[in-house]
Design an enzyme around this catalytic site. Sequence first.
Site, PDB file in Angstrom:
ATOM      1  N   CYS A  88      52.711 -45.342 -20.892  1.00 11.54           N
ATOM      2  CA  CYS A  88      53.473 -44.164 -20.490  1.00 11.54           C
ATOM      3  C   CYS A  88      54.659 -44.037 -21.442  1.00 11.54           C
ATOM      4  CB  CYS A  88      53.948 -44.316 -19.046  1.00 11.54           C
ATOM      5  SG  CYS A  88      54.824 -42.858 -18.478  1.00 11.54           S
ATOM      6  N   CYS A 237      55.424 -35.503 -22.528  1.00 12.69           N
ATOM      7  CA  CYS A 237      54.413 -36.545 -22.329  1.00 12.69           C
ATOM      8  C   CYS A 237      54.237 -37.366 -23.616  1.00 12.69           C
ATOM      9  CB  CYS A 237      53.060 -35.955 -21.891  1.00 12.69           C
ATOM     10  SG  CYS A 237      51.903 -37.234 -21.383  1.00 12.69           S
ATOM     11  N   GLY A 238      54.691 -38.608 -23.545  1.00 11.13           N
ATOM     12  CA  GLY A 238      54.647 -39.462 -24.732  1.00 11.13           C
ATOM     13  C   GLY A 238      53.236 -39.773 -25.199  1.00 11.13           C
TER      14      GLY A 238
HETATM   15  O1  PYC Z   1      54.909 -39.862 -21.132  1.00 13.40           O
HETATM   16  O2  PYC Z   1      53.005 -40.849 -21.576  1.00 13.40           O
HETATM   17  C1  PYC Z   1      53.754 -40.229 -20.825  1.00 13.40           C
HETATM   18  C2  PYC Z   1      53.281 -39.898 -19.462  1.00 13.40           C
HETATM   19  C3  PYC Z   1      52.055 -40.177 -18.915  1.00 13.40           C
HETATM   20  C4  PYC Z   1      52.074 -39.685 -17.613  1.00 13.40           C
HETATM   21  C5  PYC Z   1      53.310 -39.117 -17.401  1.00 13.40           C
HETATM   22  N1  PYC Z   1      54.031 -39.260 -18.547  1.00 13.40           N
END
Ligand code: PYC
Length: 313
Positions: A88, A237-238
């Site tokens: 995440c 979202c990373g």
């Molecule tokens: O930032 O990778 C991310 C992520 C995955 C689900 C929610 N955020």
Amino acid sequence: MKPLQVIDSHTEGEPTRIIIAGGPDLGAGDMATRRALFARHHDDVRRCALFEPRGWEALVGALLCEPVDPACAAGVIFFNKAGMLSMCGHGLMGLAVTLAHMGRISKGRHSVETPAGPVSFELLSQDTVRIENVAAYRHAASISVDVPGRGIVHGDIAWGGNWFFLTKARPCALEAQHIPQLTAYAQAIQDALNAAGLGGKDGLVDHIEVFGPPGEQGANARSFVLCPGGAYDRSPCGTGTSAKLACLAADGALAPGETWVQESIIGSRFSAHYRPSGEGRIIPTLTGRAWIMAQATLLRDENDPFADGMATG
Ligand code: PYC
């Protein structure tokens, strides 16, 4: 279950609740082994921390663990409303500011063990974190999925630490006022992918990423990301930005080291670039901001019928 000591942060709008004490003893195996034990034997802890009435649908959880390698700052297992996450990106930024808040790290570079493998981050200031993700790659280019009521939707499948279906097809402008329509659209794509068996290598795409033009100057694209369980990511979202970088790299549309700025549906941003890592894979680097919001003890009353949280769809 012991009382859970938690620290809440948000990363560009997306919340993370990190269990810093009181979590289950998962032994000394690697994070993938500990995640399997957590999922099999301690799902009440996940539900207690994330479900209503203590939590809410967008909350991503993390269990802070002792790392196998003492040179690492920590081990971490991420999870959400629907189950376990492999990695995440926004959560890693939240972890970085949380470890700093706890006095466990200071500015500089640190490594962390996750179930998807080791990752590293650099705490650049009190609230700004640059993370280096696990290797990302495009698994399938331009596949077609027949989405009932929506027609044929084209997109790529890529790994960025989680599995993503990435598409430029959209039912409306990517603006926060359209979140309900975008959620329904992305969920219809997810359902169609599952029904068609068109998943990632492990048979399951669990995040849908819809792209459109940026809302503000200085960004390359805006994205709407639907997470497993039906909540949308408030941050860009990373792992989703990493999957996007992998697709851009595979298309020759972004050179190594070139900056890609991805907006979220609420207009927050990650700035990203990549370096090649061989065999068609890339190592993504992403920069974003995270802030501490709360530090609390979650109490669990044996007489409370909703002590382990309630499933709300
Ligand atoms: O930032 O990778 C991310 C992520 C995955 C689900 C929610 N955020």
